[in-house]
Design an enzyme around this catalytic site. Sequence first.
Site: not given
Ligand code: CP
Ligand code: NVA
Length: 309
Positions: A57-60, A108, A135, A138, A227, A231-232, A267-268, A295
């Site tokens: 994560s960066m933003r969260t 998370r 999420h 977000q 998006d 995803s992760m 959402c980046l 955020r």
């Molecule tokens: N949008 C978002 O949740 O970004 P991070 O994965 O960087 O937290």
């Molecule tokens: N759908 C993406 C959102 C990242 C903020 C994920 O879950 O990786």
Amino acid sequence: KVGSGLKDFIHIDDFDKETILKILDRAIEVKALLKSGDRTFRPFEGKTMSMIFAKPSMRTRVSFETGFSLLGGHAIYLGPDDIQMGKREETRDVARVLSRYNDIIMARVFSHQDILDLSKYATVPVINGLTDYNHPVQIMADALTMIEHIGRFEGTKVVYVGDGNNIVHSWLLLAAVVPFHFVCACPKGFEPDAKTVEKARKAGISKIEISHDPKEAVRGADVVYSDVWASMGQKEEAEYRRQVFKGFQVDQNLMDVAGSKAFFMHCLPAERGVEVTDEVVEAPYSIVFPQAENRMHAQNAIMLHVLGK
Ligand code: CP
Ligand code: NVA
């Protein structure tokens, strides 16, 4: 309905419309205060928060930690190797131990069940910082960004283009509480969870559409939203998904079809040249950076809410 309850922020539709709008109003108020340079509002003085991250994560991470500390609190980052929730130690034990140290647990995780287990066993509020299912923090930031840029929610058309993933589920759960027109344009086989779509439709307040034709879907949109396609936790499918999702890239041509009033949101992190072109991310109608900033402001208001401040 949790409504005015003090514990947990896990799904947007755990709350009623009035509470969601109240949290968004609070976000606007505290944002203005912080933007003015005022640092005297310290409701979290003496409070601590554990932040469990099973994923990157960066933003969260940065927005929660910064927001909590700007409002007087202290946040502790626990990365994937630190507590190894469910592996080194059972989730229900993590929940009960951290509840004895901290005032909030933010997490998370991969499996949505993990956040539900944390919530079940924690005696302090649990905030969902993303699961494979949803999420919500977000989408609260996205709602705040829409209020700021469009001025209203009712009557707006949000068109999400891409994978029917955790972001889409949170849009659907918001649509179950606050009225707007939501369209998910995704390839066949990548639709959002059918039960969640049903839930949003059953609530009967928003227009919900699932489409497989992005060009048709975006017409007249107020927001075109994108998006990542993988995803992760799905990164090994990235190559395959690039083939399947061809035709779902948000480019200038698609934004032209959407029309001149459409904003672009994401959402980046964004993979430029994959789900969205560099040109679109950098365009004047792109509001991805104010969205990312929000955020922090949306989450500050969520933390104030769960702590009853
Ligand atoms: N949008 C978002 O949740 O970004 P991070 O994965 O960087 O937290
Ligand atoms: N759908 C993406 C959102 C990242 C903020 C994920 O879950 O990786």
